[in-house]
Design a protein around this motif. Sequence first.
Motif, PDB file in Angstrom:
ATOM      1  N   UNK A 114       0.721  -1.149  -0.305  1.00 60.57           N
ATOM      2  CA  UNK A 114       0.388   0.177   0.310  1.00 60.57           C
ATOM      3  C   UNK A 114       0.534   1.535   0.079  1.00 60.57           C
ATOM      4  N   UNK A 115       1.548   1.062   0.613  1.00 57.82           N
ATOM      5  CA  UNK A 115       2.449   3.120   0.564  1.00 57.82           C
ATOM      6  C   UNK A 115       3.588   2.970  -0.960  1.00 57.82           C
ATOM      7  N   UNK A 116       4.355   1.380  -1.162  1.00 60.54           N
ATOM      8  CA  UNK A 116       4.349   1.426  -2.270  1.00 60.54           C
ATOM      9  C   UNK A 116       3.150   2.370  -3.815  1.00 60.54           C
ATOM     10  N   UNK A 117       2.319   1.797  -3.489  1.00 62.38           N
ATOM     11  CA  UNK A 117       1.576   2.272  -4.063  1.00 62.38           C
ATOM     12  C   UNK A 117       0.696   3.457  -4.676  1.00 62.38           C
ATOM     13  N   UNK A 118       0.865   4.145  -2.975  1.00 56.86           N
ATOM     14  CA  UNK A 118       0.350   6.073  -2.732  1.00 56.86           C
ATOM     15  C   UNK A 118       1.567   6.797  -2.998  1.00 56.86           C
ATOM     16  N   UNK A 119       2.962   6.062  -3.268  1.00 63.42           N
ATOM     17  CA  UNK A 119       4.234   6.789  -3.552  1.00 63.42           C
ATOM     18  C   UNK A 119       4.499   6.360  -4.793  1.00 63.42           C
ATOM     19  N   UNK A 120       3.701   6.192  -5.764  1.00 68.45           N
ATOM     20  CA  UNK A 120       4.018   5.288  -6.880  1.00 68.45           C
ATOM     21  C   UNK A 120       5.625   4.947  -7.140  1.00 68.45           C
ATOM     22  N   UNK A 138       7.683   1.649  -7.816  1.00 74.12           N
ATOM     23  CA  UNK A 138       6.919  -0.263  -8.372  1.00 74.12           C
ATOM     24  C   UNK A 138       7.448  -1.186  -6.776  1.00 74.12           C
ATOM     25  N   UNK A 139       6.721  -2.395  -6.925  1.00 74.03           N
ATOM     26  CA  UNK A 139       6.960  -3.107  -6.592  1.00 74.03           C
ATOM     27  C   UNK A 139       7.862  -4.865  -6.211  1.00 74.03           C
ATOM     28  N   UNK A 140       8.157  -5.323  -5.783  1.00 78.80           N
ATOM     29  CA  UNK A 140       8.692  -6.269  -6.139  1.00 78.80           C
ATOM     30  C   UNK A 140      10.457  -5.967  -6.749  1.00 78.80           C
ATOM     31  N   UNK A 141      10.077  -5.032  -6.445  1.00 77.87           N
ATOM     32  CA  UNK A 141      12.298  -4.693  -7.853  1.00 77.87           C
ATOM     33  C   UNK A 141      13.430  -4.677  -6.902  1.00 77.87           C
ATOM     34  N   UNK A 142      13.817  -5.917  -6.037  1.00 77.98           N
ATOM     35  CA  UNK A 142      14.420  -5.692  -5.115  1.00 77.98           C
ATOM     36  C   UNK A 142      14.944  -6.986  -4.935  1.00 77.98           C
ATOM     37  N   UNK A 143      15.999  -7.760  -5.047  1.00 79.91           N
ATOM     38  CA  UNK A 143      15.705  -9.146  -4.486  1.00 79.91           C
ATOM     39  C   UNK A 143      15.785  -9.453  -2.594  1.00 79.91           C
ATOM     40  N   UNK A 144      15.328  -8.114  -2.494  1.00 84.41           N
ATOM     41  CA  UNK A 144      15.475  -9.136  -0.355  1.00 84.41           C
ATOM     42  C   UNK A 144      12.933  -9.051  -1.140  1.00 84.41           C
ATOM     43  N   UNK A 146      12.547 -12.261  -2.562  1.00 88.62           N
ATOM     44  CA  UNK A 146      13.213 -13.678  -0.836  1.00 88.62           C
ATOM     45  C   UNK A 146      12.135 -13.208   0.067  1.00 88.62           C
ATOM     46  N   UNK A 147      12.039 -12.054   0.479  1.00 87.53           N
ATOM     47  CA  UNK A 147      11.283 -12.474   1.003  1.00 87.53           C
ATOM     48  C   UNK A 147       9.556 -12.645   0.854  1.00 87.53           C
ATOM     49  N   UNK A 148       9.328 -12.459  -0.636  1.00 86.99           N
ATOM     50  CA  UNK A 148       8.299 -12.846  -0.683  1.00 86.99           C
ATOM     51  C   UNK A 148       7.887 -14.536  -1.262  1.00 86.99           C
ATOM     52  N   UNK A 149       9.428 -15.180  -1.389  1.00 90.49           N
ATOM     53  CA  UNK A 149       9.301 -16.541  -1.071  1.00 90.49           C
ATOM     54  C   UNK A 149       9.227 -17.261  -0.181  1.00 90.49           C
TER      55      UNK A 149
END
Length: 140
Positions: free
Chosen positions: A108-114, A116-122, A125-128
């Motif tokens: 939600x924070x990423x969406x409000x700030x514009x 991108x989601x899931x742009x890093x290895x972190x 890995x976190x989603x995994x």
Amino acid sequence: MESRTSMASSPGALPYYVAFSQLLGLMVVAMTGAWLGLYRGGIAWEGTLQFNVHPLCMVIGLVFLQGDALLVYRVFRNEAKRTTKVLHGLLHVFAFIIALVGLVAVFDYHRKKGYADLYSLHSWCGMLVFVLCFVQVQVQ
């Protein structure tokens, strides 16, 4: 060699290990909260502080509550199997809900700030970790 193995598996020291693990887990949660409060400005659901909900929820859900869920069968070995299974399941459900709140907060924070989601290895890995952890819970 046998005496060392039997001492390590003896339940006599278990309460001390459990107390130490609980103290360590609570310290990690408290230190994360203190870090967010003192150095990151606190937590809030709205505004720039919404991102700070993420690390606190992940520590509480995926570290503390998951660890407690794993300890249930060792700590309550003299209780009824049904009781320990219910407690184990409840801890997993609470961990899932709290971790999910942390994920929703960051997306939600990423969406409000514009951003991108899931742009890093972190993030990948976190989603995994999140998916595999709770797929494992469902398989049991």
